[in-house]
Design an enzyme around this catalytic site. Structure first.
Site, PDB file in Angstrom:
ATOM      1  NE  ARG A   1      -2.238   1.052   3.713  1.00 48.96           N
ATOM      2  CZ  ARG A   1      -1.945   2.064   4.509  1.00 48.96           C
ATOM      3  NH1 ARG A   1      -0.761   2.213   4.680  1.00 48.96           N
ATOM      4  NH2 ARG A   1      -3.041   3.215   4.375  1.00 48.96           N
TER       5      ARG A   1
ATOM      6  CG  ASP B   1       2.163   6.405   6.554  1.00 54.86           C
ATOM      7  OD1 ASP B   1       1.707   5.740   7.699  1.00 54.86           O
ATOM      8  OD2 ASP B   1       3.321   6.544   6.532  1.00 54.86           O
TER       9      ASP B   1
END
Ligand code: 4GX
Length: 253
Positions: A153, A168
């Site tokens: 990801r 994030d």
């Protein structure tokens, strides 16, 4: 990124590759992924991959020859990939380690079973060892999936919306603020009013305060590891002052 997994249970990865973000990443060519059966590299007729431990004791140990052959074959297919053994003895996985691994051209993840692998393997065939945390699992497959999920990801272009800082949740070192969606009242509980005002500065401020409060209460260790921005320091000072006033009042009655 090129991902190869060495495992005695390659079927476990079929569903993993074929759903969600990872499926899209593979379809768009950002990631290639395959699971190879270590058993296929055992030379004997019964394709034995484990044996009894020298010195005695319970449990079995993974034989070195099939594993070494599997790792060499994987390195042939992905020469630039880092070999990583999933193991309780490894570096503890974190967002920082995920970021480090996401910059590699490839990973060969080795999944042990039983009591682990013959220790003579680690010398040159295993470049890195990673643990996903201090609890005992029955094999490295679930840890490998956790690592693959967290790492892929972070590869540019894999998740929609390119904003890498945004995707994030640990990048600012705080826990995420709470999230809400419709309906506005659920089982008597309302959505915090500020989120319905459309006032973006106030909403950002509320979210920062909620993040700080959550982190303070649930994960104070994260706060101690991290510098505060001037705005965050000001919020904490205000809480401190407010709590001080509350305490004074409580003491005077
Ligand atoms: N984070 N396990 C691996 C077998 C084993 C032992 C030693 C290699 C070396 C684990 C974890 C974990 C249990 C997976 C033992 N393989 N792996 N297995 N926690 O507990 O990564």
């Amino acid at each position: 990124m090129q991902i190869l997994v060495l495992t005695l249970f390659p079927e476990m990865f079929a569903a993993f590759w074929s759903h969600g973000m990872l499926r899209k990443a593979i379809e768009q060519g950002s990631v290639t992924a395959a699971a190879l059966n270590i058993r296929g590299f055992a030379a004997d007729r019964h394709q034995v991959t484990d044996d009894r431990p020298y010195g005695g004791g319970s449990g079995m140990v993974m034989k070195p020859e099939p594993l070494a052959a599997a790792i060499r074959a994987a390195k042939g297919r992905a020469p630039d990939a880092r070999t990583v053994l999933m193991s309780p003895q490894g570096r503890v996985f974190s967002q920082a380690l995920a970021r480090e691994l996401s910059e590699l051209p490839g990973m060969i993840l080795i999944c042990g079973r039983y009591e682990g692998v013959d220790d003579r393997l680690s010398r040159d065939l295993i470049a890195d060892e990673v643990s996903i945390g201090d609890y005992v699992l029955t094999g490295g497959e679930v840890p490998a999936m956790a690592v693959i999920d967290a790492v892929t990801r972070l590869i540019p272009g894999v998740l929609g919306g390119e904003d890498s800082a945004e995707r994030d949740s640990f990048s600012n070192g705080l826990l995420e603020h709470p999230h809400y969606t419709r309906p506005p009242v659920f089982e008597g509980a309302e959505v915090p009013g500020v989120l319905l005002t459309g006032h973006h500065r106030n909403i950002e401020r509320w979210r920062l305060e909620a993040s700080l409060l959550r982190t303070c209460i649930n994960r104070p260790d994260l706060l101690r590891e991290r510098e505060l921005s001037p705005e965050e320091a000001e919020i904490l000072r205000r809480w401190h002052a407010d709590l001080g006033k509350l305490l004074e009042k409580a003491e005077s009655c």
